[in-house]
Scaffold this motif. Structure first.
Motif, short mmCIF file in Angstrom:
data_model
loop_
_atom_site.label_atom_id
_atom_site.label_comp_id
_atom_site.label_asym_id
_atom_site.label_seq_id
_atom_site.Cartn_x
_atom_site.Cartn_y
_atom_site.Cartn_z
N HIS A 5 0.86 -1.16 0.00
CA HIS A 5 0.00 0.00 0.00
C HIS A 5 0.90 1.22 0.00
O HIS A 5 1.91 1.24 0.70
N CYS A 6 0.57 2.23 -0.77
CA CYS A 6 1.45 3.40 -0.87
C CYS A 6 1.65 4.08 0.48
O CYS A 6 2.69 4.68 0.72
N ASP A 7 0.69 3.96 1.39
CA ASP A 7 0.86 4.61 2.69
C ASP A 7 1.93 3.93 3.53
O ASP A 7 2.46 4.53 4.46
N GLN A 8 2.31 2.69 3.20
CA GLN A 8 3.38 2.03 3.93
C GLN A 8 4.68 2.80 3.77
O GLN A 8 5.44 2.95 4.72
N HIS A 9 4.95 3.28 2.59
CA HIS A 9 6.17 4.07 2.36
C HIS A 9 6.05 5.42 3.08
O HIS A 9 6.99 5.86 3.73
N ALA A 10 4.90 6.04 2.98
CA ALA A 10 4.71 7.36 3.60
C ALA A 10 4.87 7.30 5.11
O ALA A 10 5.40 8.22 5.72
N LYS A 11 4.45 6.20 5.74
CA LYS A 11 4.56 6.06 7.19
C LYS A 11 6.02 6.02 7.63
O LYS A 11 6.34 6.36 8.75
N PRO A 16 11.63 14.10 7.51
CA PRO A 16 11.22 15.52 7.39
C PRO A 16 10.59 16.05 8.68
O PRO A 16 10.83 17.19 9.08
N PHE A 17 9.81 15.21 9.35
CA PHE A 17 9.17 15.64 10.59
C PHE A 17 10.20 15.76 11.71
O PHE A 17 10.13 16.67 12.53
N LEU A 18 11.15 14.86 11.72
CA LEU A 18 12.20 14.91 12.74
C LEU A 18 13.00 16.19 12.62
O LEU A 18 13.36 16.80 13.63
N LYS A 19 13.25 16.64 11.41
CA LYS A 19 13.97 17.91 11.21
C LYS A 19 13.20 19.07 11.82
O LYS A 19 13.77 19.94 12.47
N VAL A 20 11.89 19.08 11.62
CA VAL A 20 11.05 20.14 12.19
C VAL A 20 11.06 20.07 13.71
O VAL A 20 11.25 21.06 14.41
N LEU A 33 12.41 13.92 22.84
CA LEU A 33 12.02 13.02 21.75
C LEU A 33 12.87 11.76 21.79
O LEU A 33 14.09 11.83 21.81
N LEU A 34 12.23 10.63 21.80
CA LEU A 34 12.93 9.35 21.76
C LEU A 34 12.75 8.77 20.37
O LEU A 34 11.64 8.64 19.88
N ALA A 90 18.63 3.30 -2.22
CA ALA A 90 17.86 4.51 -2.55
C ALA A 90 16.57 4.58 -1.75
O ALA A 90 16.17 5.64 -1.28
N THR A 91 15.92 3.43 -1.55
CA THR A 91 14.68 3.40 -0.76
C THR A 91 14.99 3.68 0.70
O THR A 91 14.32 4.48 1.35
N ARG A 92 16.03 3.05 1.22
CA ARG A 92 16.42 3.27 2.62
C ARG A 92 16.74 4.74 2.86
O ARG A 92 16.39 5.31 3.89
N ALA A 93 17.41 5.38 1.92
CA ALA A 93 17.76 6.80 2.06
C ALA A 93 16.52 7.68 2.11
O ALA A 93 16.53 8.72 2.76
N SER A 94 15.45 7.25 1.45
CA SER A 94 14.23 8.07 1.43
C SER A 94 13.42 7.93 2.70
O SER A 94 12.55 8.73 2.96
N VAL A 95 13.68 6.88 3.49
CA VAL A 95 12.94 6.71 4.74
C VAL A 95 13.87 7.02 5.87
O VAL A 95 13.65 7.26 6.94
#
Length: 95
Positions: A5-11, A16-20, A33-34, A90-95
């Motif tokens: 499911h495409c949301d598996q990748h998004a999860k 990006p959230f960690l940077k914020v 934050l842990l 490449a996939t690992r780098a994106s997550v």
């Protein structure tokens, strides 16, 4: 049949959230934050959970409770397969 499911990748896109969050909490962000890696949890669930308990200031469970926690069966929405290849770099780098 592979369930995807495409949301598996998004999860998995927490970076990006960690940077914020680290910007909001500043240089001491590790005090509020842990971060736990799934790989670490899979290799040692008790160790990962002990870190979480300590982080929130809770004592670790008694031994009989650990047995119940660690004995829980995790249900998935798809079949588990052994021998799954690791994520491509490449996939690992994106997550």
């Amino acid at each position: 049949r592979v369930f995807y499911h495409c949301d598996q990748h998004a999860k998995g896109l927490y970076a990006p959230f960690l940077k914020v969050w680290t910007a909001v909490f500043g240089p001491d962000w590790r005090a509020v934050l842990l971060t736990l890696r799934t790989e670490d949890y899979v290799r040692g669930p008790r160790t990962a959970l002990e870190r979480a308990y300590a982080f929130v200031g809770l004592p670790p469970p008694q031994e009989h409770v650990w047995e119940q926690i660690l004995g829980l069966r995790v249900e998935t929405n798809g079949p588990r397969r052994s021998g799954i290849a690791p994520l491509p770099p490449a996939t690992r780098a994106s997550v």
